[in-house]
Design an enzyme around this catalytic site. Structure first.
Site, PDB file in Angstrom:
ATOM      1  N   TRP A 151      -9.011   3.135  14.267  1.00  0.00           N
ATOM      2  CA  TRP A 151      -9.449   4.082  13.468  1.00  0.00           C
ATOM      3  C   TRP A 151      -8.680   4.509  12.336  1.00  0.00           C
ATOM      4  CZ3 TRP A 151      -6.320   7.909  14.462  1.00  0.00           C
ATOM      5  CH2 TRP A 151      -5.867   8.146  15.654  1.00  0.00           C
ATOM      6  N   GLU A 178     -15.598   2.864  16.594  1.00  0.00           N
ATOM      7  CA  GLU A 178     -16.626   3.569  16.561  1.00  0.00           C
ATOM      8  C   GLU A 178     -16.703   4.878  15.820  1.00  0.00           C
ATOM      9  OE1 GLU A 178     -15.496   1.933  19.256  1.00  0.00           O
ATOM     10  OE2 GLU A 178     -16.917   0.286  19.407  1.00  0.00           O
ATOM     11  N   GLY A 228      -3.860  -1.491  18.136  1.00  0.00           N
ATOM     12  CA  GLY A 228      -4.284  -0.125  19.034  1.00  0.00           C
ATOM     13  C   GLY A 228      -2.936   0.279  20.020  1.00  0.00           C
ATOM     14  N   GLU A 250      -0.762  -5.823  17.916  1.00  0.00           N
ATOM     15  CA  GLU A 250       0.048  -4.803  17.019  1.00  0.00           C
ATOM     16  C   GLU A 250      -0.174  -3.637  17.672  1.00  0.00           C
ATOM     17  OE1 GLU A 250       1.117  -2.385  15.157  1.00  0.00           O
ATOM     18  OE2 GLU A 250      -0.458  -2.763  13.441  1.00  0.00           O
ATOM     19  N   CYS A 284       1.160   3.868  12.983  1.00  0.00           N
ATOM     20  CA  CYS A 284       1.898   3.140  13.993  1.00  0.00           C
ATOM     21  C   CYS A 284       3.306   2.852  13.438  1.00  0.00           C
ATOM     22  CB  CYS A 284       1.521   1.704  14.474  1.00  0.00           C
ATOM     23  SG  CYS A 284       1.383   0.626  13.098  1.00  0.00           S
TER      24      CYS A 284
HETATM   25  P1  NAD Z   1      -6.936   4.402  22.763  1.00  0.00           P
HETATM   26  O1  NAD Z   1      -6.062   3.886  23.232  1.00  0.00           O
HETATM   27  O2  NAD Z   1      -8.306   4.861  23.940  1.00  0.00           O
HETATM   28  O3  NAD Z   1      -7.791   3.534  21.915  1.00  0.00           O
HETATM   29  C1  NAD Z   1      -7.057   2.729  20.800  1.00  0.00           C
HETATM   30  C2  NAD Z   1      -7.780   1.902  20.066  1.00  0.00           C
HETATM   31  O4  NAD Z   1      -8.257   0.798  20.874  1.00  0.00           O
HETATM   32  C3  NAD Z   1      -9.207   2.502  19.522  1.00  0.00           C
HETATM   33  O5  NAD Z   1      -9.597   2.033  18.229  1.00  0.00           O
HETATM   34  C4  NAD Z   1     -10.137   2.248  20.704  1.00  0.00           C
HETATM   35  O6  NAD Z   1     -11.564   1.883  20.246  1.00  0.00           O
HETATM   36  C5  NAD Z   1      -9.710   0.705  21.203  1.00  0.00           C
HETATM   37  N1  NAD Z   1     -10.105   0.372  22.630  1.00  0.00           N
HETATM   38  C6  NAD Z   1      -9.926   1.221  23.559  1.00  0.00           C
HETATM   39  N2  NAD Z   1     -10.337   0.810  24.842  1.00  0.00           N
HETATM   40  C7  NAD Z   1     -10.347  -0.432  24.602  1.00  0.00           C
HETATM   41  C8  NAD Z   1     -10.795  -1.673  25.091  1.00  0.00           C
HETATM   42  N3  NAD Z   1     -11.023  -1.869  26.554  1.00  0.00           N
HETATM   43  N4  NAD Z   1     -11.249  -2.595  24.392  1.00  0.00           N
HETATM   44  C9  NAD Z   1     -11.215  -2.850  23.237  1.00  0.00           C
HETATM   45  N5  NAD Z   1     -10.890  -1.950  22.295  1.00  0.00           N
HETATM   46  C10 NAD Z   1     -10.365  -0.818  22.996  1.00  0.00           C
HETATM   47  O7  NAD Z   1      -6.415   5.667  22.080  1.00  0.00           O
HETATM   48  P2  NAD Z   1      -7.029   6.517  21.073  1.00  0.00           P
HETATM   49  O8  NAD Z   1      -7.477   8.043  21.491  1.00  0.00           O
HETATM   50  O9  NAD Z   1      -8.349   5.912  20.128  1.00  0.00           O
HETATM   51  O10 NAD Z   1      -5.734   6.504  20.237  1.00  0.00           O
HETATM   52  C11 NAD Z   1      -4.411   7.011  20.859  1.00  0.00           C
HETATM   53  C12 NAD Z   1      -3.505   6.113  20.739  1.00  0.00           C
HETATM   54  O11 NAD Z   1      -3.552   4.822  20.315  1.00  0.00           O
HETATM   55  C13 NAD Z   1      -2.355   6.492  19.941  1.00  0.00           C
HETATM   56  O12 NAD Z   1      -1.701   7.686  20.807  1.00  0.00           O
HETATM   57  C14 NAD Z   1      -1.628   5.441  19.387  1.00  0.00           C
HETATM   58  O13 NAD Z   1      -0.766   5.053  20.570  1.00  0.00           O
HETATM   59  C15 NAD Z   1      -2.529   4.251  19.755  1.00  0.00           C
HETATM   60  N6  NAD Z   1      -2.976   3.815  18.332  1.00  0.00           N
HETATM   61  C16 NAD Z   1      -2.256   3.018  17.607  1.00  0.00           C
HETATM   62  C17 NAD Z   1      -2.694   2.277  16.541  1.00  0.00           C
HETATM   63  C18 NAD Z   1      -1.960   1.338  15.729  1.00  0.00           C
HETATM   64  O14 NAD Z   1      -2.078   1.342  14.708  1.00  0.00           O
HETATM   65  N7  NAD Z   1      -1.040   0.627  16.596  1.00  0.00           N
HETATM   66  C19 NAD Z   1      -3.863   2.982  16.048  1.00  0.00           C
HETATM   67  C20 NAD Z   1      -4.806   3.817  16.495  1.00  0.00           C
HETATM   68  C21 NAD Z   1      -4.370   4.348  17.792  1.00  0.00           C
END
Ligand code: NAD
Length: 476
Positions: A151, A178, A228, A250, A284
């Site tokens: 997101w 989402e 993520g 990534e 990130c």
């Molecule tokens: P999260 O780890 O639950 O989710 C991160 C992303 O992964 C979200 O877009 C989510 O929809 C997706 N995701 C989660 N579980 C998944 C699954 N089983 N299959 C496919 N996709 C899945 O955490 P969050 O609360 O949304 O974000 C928090 C952490 O995520 C942050 O602290 C950061 O470290 C990391 N993050 C990193 C980036 C990046 O650009 N590398 C971007 C967003 C979040």
């Protein structure tokens, strides 16, 4: 005035919604108000998307470079035309300032135009063989890609996830976050309106774990592309091994910033402070651990705090806001937890450390110093508007701190010494290094990390190669 659009999935070019499907409430993080209801895929939707992706790959692998370039350039033109609407939608969903959201649109424009040229340069090799024999090495599209975009860059992440596979001749099923679906749909719609066959790129949403297990468990998918957190990245990489998928991962970072006494400290501060608080630190490659040479530490800290206090926090849609809210309620909670832990262990809080206002998910720009290395925040990616400032003595200690964590995405260093710049370029374990700059990307430059920050790059020729497999053909 841009209205937030109604939400749907796009499967085989059809807008899919309703039909008794479960929904997810999309919330404006500046107000906490629900602005849309997103339909979530069931198993039948995902099976349909997979079948269509298989057909899309049969179509698109045989497309000419001219066809791919025309679609990418056409989509880039449409994004320029639709820039203001796309940017406003991204700000409504994610909270970042309009100025940042407009830049995101232009990042996609740059990337799609770059790939429109790069499709003509998917070269192979002819090997030296005896007369009568011919051996060639070619690059072919890997196959249907399952791409998961988070997101924090609601437009830029989907642009990366779609641009490279389409340039390579793959089909792609995109599951964007989402929390920010309309931005992703807006990017995909530009590609479809530019003439991309409907079977080639689709968008589904759902319960993330259900969708990823379903798609990665299918023999149709040949590649996983994920952006993520490291925790989820490791989980998905494990799922991907069952079908031996190609992967582009990534993942998280914990950006070290080395500031040496020979640097122009005011210039460093004027550059790194806005960079730190971009998208409320939810980036990130955000600079996070400021590793400052002790002789200039007090000056650096005071200048940092002064600039952080001056940042105007507000609704991203409002003129003059320099930092919007955090994207969802999980982030301010995480900030309270990490900052509370650090101060309980003796870290000094200079400014911030609290939420702003009663509505939405605003958090004040925060500066901590003298943070013990065992504080959670010195080890976990904070992903928020918090800068961690510690003093160090000497280059070796500063490099050791930069390399201490298992992450290696982006690192920055500021020094006027050319000899030191060379040493840092060699010694710092990172995928991207900014020496006296925070500009570490570009459509022509690989974007990605090492160690727990993942593998495989996006953008640049490397991003295209990551969607191709090699084939050696030997003719006797
Ligand atoms: P999260 O780890 O639950 O989710 C991160 C992303 O992964 C979200 O877009 C989510 O929809 C997706 N995701 C989660 N579980 C998944 C699954 N089983 N299959 C496919 N996709 C899945 O955490 P969050 O609360 O949304 O974000 C928090 C952490 O995520 C942050 O602290 C950061 O470290 C990391 N993050 C990193 C980036 C990046 O650009 N590398 C971007 C967003 C979040």
């Amino acid at each position: 005035m841009t209205q937030y659009p109604s939400l749907h999935m796009i499967i085989d070019g059809q807008q899919i919604a309703g039909g008794g499907r479960r929904t997810h409430a999309v919330v404006n993080p500046a107000t906490g108000e629900t602005i849309g209801e997103l339909p979530l895929a069931d198993a039948a939707d995902l099976d349909r998307a997979l079948e269509v992706a298989a057909e899309g790959f049969r179509i698109w692998r045989n497309s000419t470079p001219q066809q791919r370039a025309a679609v990418l350039q056409g989509a880039a033109r449409l994004m320029v035309e639709r820039q203001e609407d796309l940017a406003r939608i991204a700000t409504m969903e994610e909270g970042k300032t309009l100025a940042e959201a407009r830049i995101e649109v232009m990042m996609n424009v740059g990337l799609f135009n770059f790939y429109a040229g790069e499709v003509f340069r998917i070269y192979g090799r002819t090997l030296v063989r005896p007369a009568g024999m011919r051996s060639t090495v070619t690059h072919e599209p890997v196959g249907p890609v399952a791409a998961f975009a988070p997101w924090n860059f609601p437009l830029g992440n989907p642009g990366r996830k779609l641009g490279a596979p389409i340039a390579a001749g793959c089909s792609v099923i995109l599951k964007a976050a989402e929390e920010t679906p309309a931005s992703a749909l807006g990017v995909l719609q530009c590609l479809l309106d530019a003439g991309l066959p409907a079977q080639v790129a689709q968008a589904v949403f759902g319960v993330p774990d259900e969708v990823s297990r379903h798609l990665l468990g299918s023999p149709i998918i040949r590649k996983l592309s994920f952006t993520g957190s490291t925790v989820i990245g490791k989980h998905l990489a494990r799922l991907a091994t069952d079908n031996m998928l190609r992967t582009t991962m990534e993942l998280g970072g914990h950006g070290p910033v080395l500031v040496f006494a020979d640097a122009d400290i005011d210039r460093v501060l004027d550059t790194v402070v806005p960079h730190k608080f971009r998208n409320a630190g939810q980036v990130c490659v955000s600079p996070t651990r400021f590793i400052v040479e002790e002789g200039v530490f007090d000056r650096f800290r005071d200048g940092f705090v002064e600039r952080a206090k001056a940042i105007k926090v507000g609704n991203g849609l409002e003129e003059g806001s320099q930092m919007g809210p955090m994207a969802n309620p999980r982030r301010p909670e995480a900030m309270d937890h990490l900052i509370g832990d650090a101060t309980a262990r003796g870290a000094k809080l200079h400014t911030g450390g609290q939420r702003v206002g009663n509505a939405g998910y605003f958090y004040a720009p925060t500066v901590l110093s003298e943070i013990p290395l065992d504080a959670l925040i010195m080890n976990e990616e904070p992903f928020g508007p918090v800068a961690l400032l510690n003093a160090y003595s000497g280059e070796d200690a500063m490099i050791a701190e930069a390399n201490r964590l298992p992450y290696g995405l982006a690192a920055y260093a500021w020094t006027d010494s050319a000899a030191r710049q060379k040493r840092l370029a060699r010694e710092i374990e990172t995928g991207m290094l900014g020496l006296n700059t925070t500009m570490i990307g570009g459509s022509d430059s690989p974007f990605g990390g090492v160690k727990w920050s993942g593998h495989g790059a996006e953008d640049g020729p490397e991003g295209l190669m990551a969607c191709l497999v090699t084939k050696a053909v030997h003719e006797g």
